[in-house]
Design a protein around this motif. Structure first.
Motif, PDB file in Angstrom:
ATOM      1  N   LEU A 202       0.686  -1.098  -0.115  1.00 23.06           N
ATOM      2  CA  LEU A 202       0.290  -0.265  -0.123  1.00 23.06           C
ATOM      3  C   LEU A 202       0.575   0.843   0.061  1.00 23.06           C
ATOM      4  N   ARG A 203       1.873   0.606   0.334  1.00 26.61           N
ATOM      5  CA  ARG A 203       3.571   2.520   0.012  1.00 26.61           C
ATOM      6  C   ARG A 203       4.025   2.345  -0.849  1.00 26.61           C
ATOM      7  N   GLN A 204       3.198   1.575  -1.971  1.00 29.77           N
ATOM      8  CA  GLN A 204       4.146   1.301  -3.458  1.00 29.77           C
ATOM      9  C   GLN A 204       3.882   2.341  -4.153  1.00 29.77           C
ATOM     10  N   ASP A 205       4.508   3.305  -4.973  1.00 25.72           N
ATOM     11  CA  ASP A 205       3.877   4.484  -6.166  1.00 25.72           C
ATOM     12  C   ASP A 205       2.334   4.143  -6.848  1.00 25.72           C
ATOM     13  N   PHE A 206       2.550   2.786  -7.373  1.00 22.40           N
ATOM     14  CA  PHE A 206       1.160   2.164  -8.548  1.00 22.40           C
ATOM     15  C   PHE A 206       0.315   2.155  -7.483  1.00 22.40           C
ATOM     16  N   VAL A 207      -0.176   2.064  -5.911  1.00 20.64           N
ATOM     17  CA  VAL A 207      -1.104   1.603  -5.318  1.00 20.64           C
ATOM     18  C   VAL A 207      -1.676   3.388  -5.866  1.00 20.64           C
ATOM     19  N   ARG A 208      -0.603   4.204  -5.565  1.00 16.56           N
ATOM     20  CA  ARG A 208      -0.841   6.023  -5.354  1.00 16.56           C
ATOM     21  C   ARG A 208      -1.186   6.068  -6.734  1.00 16.56           C
ATOM     22  N   VAL A 219     -11.606  -1.864  -5.664  1.00 18.38           N
ATOM     23  CA  VAL A 219     -10.422  -2.654  -7.008  1.00 18.38           C
ATOM     24  C   VAL A 219      -9.078  -2.250  -6.749  1.00 18.38           C
ATOM     25  N   VAL A 220      -8.672  -0.649  -6.004  1.00 13.58           N
ATOM     26  CA  VAL A 220      -8.009  -0.429  -5.546  1.00 13.58           C
ATOM     27  C   VAL A 220      -6.779  -1.954  -4.416  1.00 13.58           C
ATOM     28  N   ILE A 221      -7.798  -2.112  -3.509  1.00 10.73           N
ATOM     29  CA  ILE A 221      -7.285  -2.938  -2.782  1.00 10.73           C
ATOM     30  C   ILE A 221      -7.337  -4.489  -2.910  1.00 10.73           C
ATOM     31  N   TYR A 222      -7.988  -4.848  -3.606  1.00  7.06           N
ATOM     32  CA  TYR A 222      -8.807  -6.162  -4.345  1.00  7.06           C
ATOM     33  C   TYR A 222      -8.194  -6.556  -5.262  1.00  7.06           C
TER      34      TYR A 222
END
Length: 308
Positions: A202-208, A219-222
């Motif tokens: 969750l700390r990585q750039d692609f999640v942001r 959608v972001v989480i799962y």
């Protein structure tokens, strides 16, 4: 590296592991006090009767001869004869294997579903009261012996509430308590790994970036974060499944579940060495098989990972 090369190397490693396990198990059993021939003959048997039985069982041969005779028999499909029942070992083990696999699969299914869900919730509520509470639950689950969990479940649901059978097999309801008990330890382990792995992702750039695009939180989480966080979780689930195959000895004894674990425990008390050796060899085989399948699953979950 091609998949066939990978599988071939893993098979060679697995054979070496099983060979080392067979030597270790056979050597340890030679140090166990007690004479299988005396167990078969009975306490009142004469020395001549015991000597005849030792000869029939091959126990009068040197240890190295007994070992290589056993190994040669395994490659020929002859795993020896039970000292107690006088029946071939392999058919007995295969008849019990299905029950142990059923219990292990049910246990890891419960542990994986509950552990991942709790781990995701703990990660999304990191450093809150809910996170602390879930971490305490996980710590209790990891620390508690599985036989103690089984006894508590029997006391609560069978004796106090009377809603589930305490022992035996044959119906779905007989499977519920053993599956919960054997999966109890694994729930905490899977939850902690899911939490730590998901927090890192969750700390990585692609999640942001995914959040900045306006994607829904679910959608972001799962779809994005959890898939990338699932590699170490898959490893833990695979290891725990193999562990459940071995841990079934305690749970099957507590719940009188007719699997390999219960058979192994009974064989230890009866000094049935051929049955003990065969049961441990089968459990070791599943350890090797599960670890290989976990490695193969890596490339399916994350295409960036190659079998090399």
């Amino acid at each position: 590296m091609g998949i066939l090369t990978f599988v071939g190397r893993r098979l060679i490693n697995g054979v070496l592991v099983l060979a080392a396990l067979s030597v270790l198990v056979f050597s340890i059993l030679q140090l166990v006090p007690g004479d299988p021939a005396l167990t078969v003959a009975g306490m009142g048997a004469s020395e001549s009767d015991i000597a005849v039985i030792r000869q029939q069982l091959g126990l009068d041969q040197p240890v190295w001869v007994q070992f290589f005779t056993w190994i040669a028999g395994i490659f020929q499909g002859d795993w020896g004869v039970s000292v107690v029942s006088k029946e071939p070992v392999l058919p007995i083990l295969l008849s019990r294997l299905g029950m142990t696999l059923l219990l292990a699969v049910a246990g890891i299914f419960v542990a994986a579903i509950v552990g991942v869900l709790l781990g995701v919730n703990a990660a999304l509520r990191a450093n809150t009261a809910a996170d602390v509470g879930l971490s305490v639950v996980a710590l209790i689950g990891v620390s508690a012996p599985i036989f103690w969990i089984g006894l508590i479940l029997q006391l609560l649901f069978s004796i106090q509430l009377g809603v589930l059978p305490a022992t035996g097999s044959g119906t779905f309801w007989h499977l519920v308590l053993p599956a919960l008990a054997i999966g109890g330890n694994s729930i905490g382990i899977i939850m902690r790994m899911t939490r730590s792995s998901l927090l890192e992702v969750l700390r990585q750039d692609f999640v942001r970036t995914a959040r900045a695009k306006g994607l829904r939180p679910g959608v972001v989480i799962y779809k994005h974060a959890l898939r990338n966080a699932f590699i170490p979780v898959i490893t833990v689930i695979g290891v725990q499944f193999a562990y459940l195959m071995g841990g079934a000895v305690l749970i099957e004894t507590v719940f009188v579940w007719p699997g390999i674990g219960k058979l192994l425990a009974d064989s230890v008390f009866r000094r049935d060495f051929p049955m003990i050796q065969g049961a441990i060899l089968i459990i070791g085989f599943f350890f090797v098989l599960v670890n290989m399948l976990v490695d193969l699953a890596y490339s399916l979950i994350d295409p960036r990972i190659r079998l090399g």
